[in-house]
Design a protein around this motif. Structure first.
Motif, PDB file in Angstrom:
ATOM      1  N   LEU A 173       0.827  -1.202   0.000  1.00  0.00           N
ATOM      2  CA  LEU A 173       0.000   0.000   0.000  1.00  0.00           C
ATOM      3  C   LEU A 173       0.865   1.257   0.000  1.00  0.00           C
ATOM      4  N   GLN A 174       1.999   1.217   0.710  1.00  0.00           N
ATOM      5  CA  GLN A 174       2.899   2.371   0.707  1.00  0.00           C
ATOM      6  C   GLN A 174       3.450   2.627  -0.695  1.00  0.00           C
ATOM      7  N   GLU A 176       2.034   1.936  -3.494  1.00  0.00           N
ATOM      8  CA  GLU A 176       0.932   2.497  -4.278  1.00  0.00           C
ATOM      9  C   GLU A 176       0.735   3.976  -3.960  1.00  0.00           C
ATOM     10  N   PHE A 177       0.788   4.321  -2.669  1.00  0.00           N
ATOM     11  CA  PHE A 177       0.641   5.711  -2.238  1.00  0.00           C
ATOM     12  C   PHE A 177       1.740   6.593  -2.826  1.00  0.00           C
ATOM     13  N   TYR A 197      -5.533   7.264   1.240  1.00  0.00           N
ATOM     14  CA  TYR A 197      -4.574   6.234   1.653  1.00  0.00           C
ATOM     15  C   TYR A 197      -4.424   6.143   3.165  1.00  0.00           C
TER      16      TYR A 197
END
Length: 364
Positions: A173-174, A176-177, A197
């Motif tokens: 997820l990081q 992607e952010f 996010y």
């Protein structure tokens, strides 16, 4: 150089290259940006090969970044100052690179004396004469808010990644952010991405105990913020189910850093005078972590970092008075990653045994 197309580059430090590149692209539209490749052992080997033996490791990493950037086509290098002798390294690095035969322009964006928007603007204006102050101010503040968003997300990750139910969920997820940030086109856009996010991170499933082992990390800013330089120490702690706290970030240094008088007040009897760079911060924060009941503190620094060496006796006094273990690391080009991991394993085992001993004492 005058007729040659300018290609600007800069050293890495954590993920902050994303924000630096964002700012440069929007205020130096007449100049190409070349971000050096991610830091690897090759970066350190290159820097160490051409550096004085006893210079601190941030110098070697930065020099390695410059060499990789120049070999990649850059001809305009950005150098920043610092609150210690690092502030004088630019001239030495420039001479080393010129002795190696590179043709480039070297500029200082940040120095020890003038860390304010007007000083930044004057330096960028020299590179882009068409730059208006209004445009610079807009993107400077937008970049700062981006850095704040990155640091806030990082703090959430740091506190929870060690307890993720699905392995790799926080890292995925990081990534992607961070990939979304270059597409920011204004404050609303940034706020929308950040809120989206931040909510997604809070929704990630974790199995976190009510009272996890907590460790604070203090020390010199580069080794704190560039994970490769400390052998990814935060990631290794997370693997052991430890909640990590770190205060020093770019937004902390630029805007949220306490006054020296406040740091000395927080340090109490352990420190009467400033000891330079991040050393005063290390002592004050170690005492705050001890008073907050943290299980331990890890102090990291480049080998030979004088302000941090000066902070160590006071930190040991805090350790003795509060019965809180402090683990000290010095990093250089020759630091063994295996040795770091072995010491972390022993530190974790000791913290676990202390927890178990305290539990038995409370039961008895």
């Amino acid at each position: 150089m005058a007729s040659q197309e300018k290609i600007i580059s800069f050293p890495h430090m954590g993920n902050y290259h994303i924000a630096i590149e964002f700012l440069i692209r929007h205020v130096l539209e007449n100049i190409q940006v070349l971000t050096p490749p991610p830091i690897t052992k090759k970066t350190l080997e290159l820097g160490a090969k051409h550096s004085p033996d006893f210079v601190c490791v941030p110098f070697k990493y930065n020099l390695g970044n410059y060499l990789e950037a120049l070999d990649g086509g850059a001809n305009l290098l950005v150098q920043s100052g610092g609150g210690c002798r690092f502030g004088y390294y630019g001239e030495i690095q420039e001479q080393i690179l010129r002795d190696l035969g590179y043709d480039f322009e070297f500029i200082s964006i940040i120095d020890n004396e003038n860390v304010n928007p007007l000083a930044f603007f004057s330096r960028f204006k020299r590179l882009n004469p068409q730059l208006s102050f209004a445009r610079f101010a807009y993107y400077f503040y937008l970049t700062f808010k981006m850095i704040e968003a990155m640091d806030t997300i990082d703090a959430t990750i740091r506190a929870n990644i060690g307890f993720a139910v699905q392995e790799g969920s926080f890292e995925k997820l990081q990534k992607e952010f961070l990939q979304k940030l270059p597409s920011v086109n204004g404050f609303r856009s940034l706020d929308r991405i950040y809120r989206h996010y931040h909510a997604l991170f809070r929704q990630l499933e974790v199995n976190k105990p009510a009272n996890p082992i907590r460790v604070g990390i203090v020390g010199e800013l580069y080794t704190l913020m560039e994970p490769f330089s400390s052998c990814f120490i935060e990631k290794e702690l997370a693997k052991k189910g430890i909640q990590v706290t770190r205060f020093i970030t770019v937004s902390y240094l630029l805007r949220h850093h306490p006054k020296s008088s406040d740091l000395l007040k927080w340090a109490g009897k352990y420190l009467e005078y400033e000891i330079g760079a991040d050393g005063t911060d290390s002592v004050a924060r170690a005492k705050m972590l001890a008073e907050a009941g943290y299980d331990g503190v890890i102090h990291i620094k480049p080998f030979g970092c004088t302000p941090e060496v000066n902070s160590m006796p006071m930190m040991q006094n805090i350790s003795n008075d509060y019965k809180m273990p402090v683990l000290y690391f010095s990093f250089d080009a020759q630091t063994s990653e295996t040795g770091v991991h072995t010491r972390l394993e022993a530190f974790h085992d000791m913290l676990m045994m202390r927890r178990e001993a305290n539990t038995w004492q409370n039961v008895i």
